[in-house]
Scaffold this motif. Structure first.
Motif, mmCIF file in Angstrom:
data_model
loop_
_atom_site.group_PDB
_atom_site.id
_atom_site.type_symbol
_atom_site.label_atom_id
_atom_site.label_comp_id
_atom_site.label_asym_id
_atom_site.label_seq_id
_atom_site.Cartn_x
_atom_site.Cartn_y
_atom_site.Cartn_z
ATOM 1 N N TYR A 79 0.829 -1.204 0.000
ATOM 2 C CA TYR A 79 0.000 0.000 0.000
ATOM 3 C C TYR A 79 0.867 1.258 0.000
ATOM 4 O O TYR A 79 0.640 2.189 -0.778
ATOM 5 N N THR A 139 -0.254 -10.700 1.471
ATOM 6 C CA THR A 139 -0.753 -9.398 1.026
ATOM 7 C C THR A 139 -1.934 -9.552 0.084
ATOM 8 O O THR A 139 -2.952 -8.858 0.220
ATOM 9 N N TYR A 167 -5.475 -8.118 1.179
ATOM 10 C CA TYR A 167 -6.003 -6.980 0.426
ATOM 11 C C TYR A 167 -7.300 -7.313 -0.308
ATOM 12 O O TYR A 167 -8.031 -6.408 -0.696
ATOM 13 N N THR A 185 -10.528 -1.987 -0.823
ATOM 14 C CA THR A 185 -10.939 -2.675 -2.047
ATOM 15 C C THR A 185 -12.349 -2.301 -2.478
ATOM 16 O O THR A 185 -12.695 -2.473 -3.639
#
Length: 793
Positions: free
Chosen positions: A75, A102, A106, A112
């Motif tokens: 990120y 990750t 995520y 998201t």
């Protein structure tokens, strides 16, 4: 000078998160960030300080493949200006497993489903490919501003590839050891802190994690009994866990338990959106695991570890939820805030016959943390080592899941994708054209005709294409080019170039990848995207292989989106906690750290109570300087010395008699001089001088004194006998003795027996004692020991 600042992970009350971010600052303003952790809720406010400090960071090191250690890395890489230009180092397993955790996290993270914070999951692979790889015990020196810094990675246990970092800068020798395990596990060796403490040679500062595991013995047996208890009630058993760090140990243990007890009628699942790819990575990195795993591989013959007999690896929680009756589910997302574990828990928690077994400490503010806090209050009166209890709780949960795009949404996505691809192709052609125009200025006249064309890659094949032609659209059967800038008549007529066979001076160029064996080709895929795993936001219509351990089929990946569903759930299931996190217990930490003889200890990554308890134990063990810093509070942990860095000219360096220490790690010499302090003169006006007092700086200058005789030199320096400089490592001494024809073997800790007549001991203060009768062997051994040291007279 060395200062330590905990950005995240400082000692705090029980409401703290487990996220770790530590800033180490050395002389010359060299700043090293260790870990880019995040909490399970992915709280954006936790990253504000990291974003502010990003322009000042020179190096990033990663320790473990967990959300708490690298969850914010991808990120920050995308969203923080300048973060992508900082060099990053980690071990290969941390890189590979880090990308898996990750992607898994995520997929259901808060950003998201928010258009203002877009993040394509497919970007994770390319971001983690930028990380530089280091092996264990590999000493690595950096360049430019970091040329004086040496970094080394050592085995930490706890997770595959987990790292203890050693940073050496001038006289500072700093050890960063957060989350390590002294015990050998099924797939992991113990930390080097236990097996070889002398390797760290009395660090000037030890940064150690205050979190400790429980002292419960026979943890595997205890966990198996808890699972059996849950199944005996006729319900399901859910074990939330981290995607890669502890899931491998759980999966390996439970599959072996199922095999031993032949539990064929009870389904055993590991559900993770990157499950099959995680296991593929694990099978390719056996050299990073314990020797027992290698023996298991040799005993099984053609089979490899992490190819399970009973455990089924799935990527969708729907497949697990649809199975009724007794079952055991290992699900990624230990805090129940992300990953399949949250959705599975929402489906299973309302049945009284079901059991949830937490095996890791979780963030206090996460759903798992709230449940565990309520469970602790409900079972506080129970004196058993393993406590089972029920809680009364209702929670409004946001459940995120991926659904395929349909209708108008799918069409808009396809149109946007085509536009993006067309723009990228046009931009590529423009870049090639601009680059070629610049290169043409340096080409000779004989080569000018060839310079009109340039090589581009289309569908993986290098071809010749007129760079004056702009590619507007190029699909399988449609070629739309802008030929108004074309340089040749041929391309203006029809701008299509057939594929050519490339040749060099030796004939046709061979593509080595066309001749790889199947297993080599599979291993190569592990460095990029894996065909055996369904991912998100992949190439439209790309055919990929869905690999189950039993069967395979071709599927087409369809673009998907994350949708949020709110649901009120009632927790009625039985709850318990069994420590399976793979951390050293407090008693072992207090015994091992004093063996390292650190001058200063800094405790992080724990609650206030944990830090204070460990701090008191270390002080009782003889370590006087133990610090527990608060968040964003710097600790000056520099080595207490009056030494100065001196830069000498090349002419003087040639006149000095240098002596190498053991292994040639560094050279020493002695020069005699007088340190002069030169102060900046203030301005004549006293008022102006007062106003500018803060701008005054001090510099040091070394004035060399005339060369004297050895005796005068020794008297002036207050020396009555030569000083031996360096360090003798018994393992290296043993190899040197054997290479010189002597017999040498270890006889107890810190004692080396040579030729059965001479004993070399290493005392607690690192002094070397050579004992034995007067004779040829004694003097030869003493001479070899002396060769490891430089003698200053």
């Amino acid at each position: 000078m060395f200062t330590f600042t905990p950005i995240l992970g400082a000692a705090a009350d029980d409401d703290k998160s487990l996220a770790c971010q530590s800033l180490l600052t050395f002389d010359s303003n060299v700043r090293v960030l260790i870990d880019v952790g995040w909490d399970d809720k992915f709280s954006p406010e936790l990253l504000n300080e990291l974003e502010r400090l990003t322009p000042t960071i020179d190096l990033i090191l990663l320790t473990h493949a967990t959300v708490s250690h690298l969850g914010a890395f991808a990120y920050a890489y995308k969203h923080f200006p300048g973060f992508d230009s900082i060099p990053v180092y980690a071990t290969l397993p941390v890189i590979n497993m880090g990308r898996m955790v990750t992607i898994d996290a995520y997929a259901t993270a808060w950003f998201t489903s928010r258009p203002s914070e877009p993040f394509q999951i497919s970007e994770v692979d390319s971001i983690f490919d930028k990380i530089h790889t280091l092996k264990y015990s590999q000493q690595f020196s950096l360049n430019a501003k970091l040329s004086s810094l040496r970094i080394s990675a050592y085995n930490a246990g706890h997770s595959l590839g987990g790292t203890i970092w050693r940073l050496q800068y001038g006289q500072e020798d700093v050890l960063h050891a957060v989350d390590w395990n002294h015990a050998v596990e099924r797939h992991l060796n113990s930390s080097l802190l236990l097996t070889s403490p002398e390797s760290f040679n009395r660090p000037t500062a030890l940064i150690n994690g205050a979190r400790a595991g429980s002292s419960l013995r026979k943890k595997e047996e205890t966990l198996a009994n808890a699972v059996a208890r849950g199944l005996a009630k006729g319900g399901s058993v859910l074990l939330p866990t981290s995607t890669t760090a502890r899931a491998l140990e759980l999966c390996h243990f439970l599959d072996a338990y199922w095999t031993e007890h032949k539990l064929t009628e009870i389904p055993l699942f590991f559900v993770s959106r990157t499950g099959s790819r995680t296991m593929s990575y694990a099978r390719s990195m056996l050299e990073w695991m314990s020797s027992s795993i290698v023996r298991e591989w040799e005993e099984k013959g053609s089979e490899t570890p992490f190819v399970f007999k009973y455990l089924k690896v799935v990527s969708s929680e729907e497949e697990v939820i649809s199975v009724r009756g007794r079952k055991v589910i290992i699900a990624s997302g230990q805090g129940l805030e992300w990953g399949p574990a949250r959705n599975v828990f929402a489906e299973e928690c309302s049945a009284e016959g079901n059991t949830v077994v937490f095996t890791q400490e979780v963030d206090h503010e996460s759903l798992g943390g709230q449940i565990l806090n309520a469970w602790k209050l409900a079972t506080d009166a129970i004196s058993d080592d393993v406590k089972f209890g029920r809680i009364s709780m209702q929670k409004q949960l946001e459940l995120r899941r991926s659904v395929p795009l349909e209708g108008e949404e799918l069409q808009k996505f396809l149109d946007a994708e085509r536009e993006r691809q067309a723009f990228a192709e046009r931009q590529t052609a423009i870049d090639i054209k601009n680059r070629t125009l610049l290169d043409q200025e340096d080409l000779s006249e004989s080569e000018s005709s060839d310079s009109e064309d340039d090589e581009v890659t289309v569908d993986g094949v290098e071809e010749k294409l007129d760079v004056g032609v702009l590619i507007l659209t190029q699909t399988e059967d449609v070629f739309d080019y802008d030929v108004r800038g074309a340089k040749t008549l041929k391309n203006k007529m029809f701008p299509f170039v057939p594929r050519r066979i490339r040749k060099d001076a030796y004939g046709e160029i061979i593509r080595t990848e066309d001749y790889l064996r199947a297993e080599e080709r599979d291993e190569g895929k592990l460095s990029g995207k894996d065909e055996n795993d369904v991912a998100w936001n992949e190439e439209i219509g790309k055919k990929r292989k869905w690999a189950d351990d039993q069967d395979e089929e071709k599927v087409v990946v369809i673009p998907s989106k994350t949708v949020v569903e709110k649901r009120l759930v009632t927790v009625r299931c039985e709850i318990t906690f069994i420590d399976f996190e793979g951390l050293a217990d407090a008693r072992s930490i207090q015994m091992i750290i004093p063996q390292l003889q650190p001058r200063k200890v800094i405790l992080i990554s724990g609650t206030t109570q944990q830090s204070e308890s460990l701090s008191a134990g270390l002080r009782n063990a003889g370590i006087e300087e133990v610090y527990v810093p608060e968040a964003d509070t710097s600790i000056n942990a520099s080595m207490d010395t009056s030494a100065f860095e001196v830069t000498i000219s090349s002419e003087l360096a040639k006149l000095i008699k240098w002596q190498d220490t053991a292994g040639g790690e560094y050279s020493v010499a002695q020069i005699k001089g007088k340190l002069l302090r030169v102060e900046q003169l203030a301005k004549d006006n006293s008022t102006a001088a007062a106003d500018n007092a803060d701008d005054q700086t001090d510099t040091n200058e070394l004035e060399l004194l005339p060369i004297t005789t050895k005796q005068e030199h020794a008297t002036a320096a207050g020396l009555t006998k030569p000083v031996m400089v360096g360090d003798v490592r018994l393992a290296e001494l043993k190899r040197r003795l054997i290479s010189n024809g002597h017999r040498a073997e270890f006889r107890g800790e810190g004692m080396l027996l040579c030729d059965k007549q001479v004993v070399v001991r290493k005392l607690d203060n690192n002094e070397i004692l050579v004992e034995g009768g007067v004779g040829k062997e004694f003097y030869e051994v003493r001479k070899i020991v002396a060769s490891f040291l430089a003698k200053i007279t």
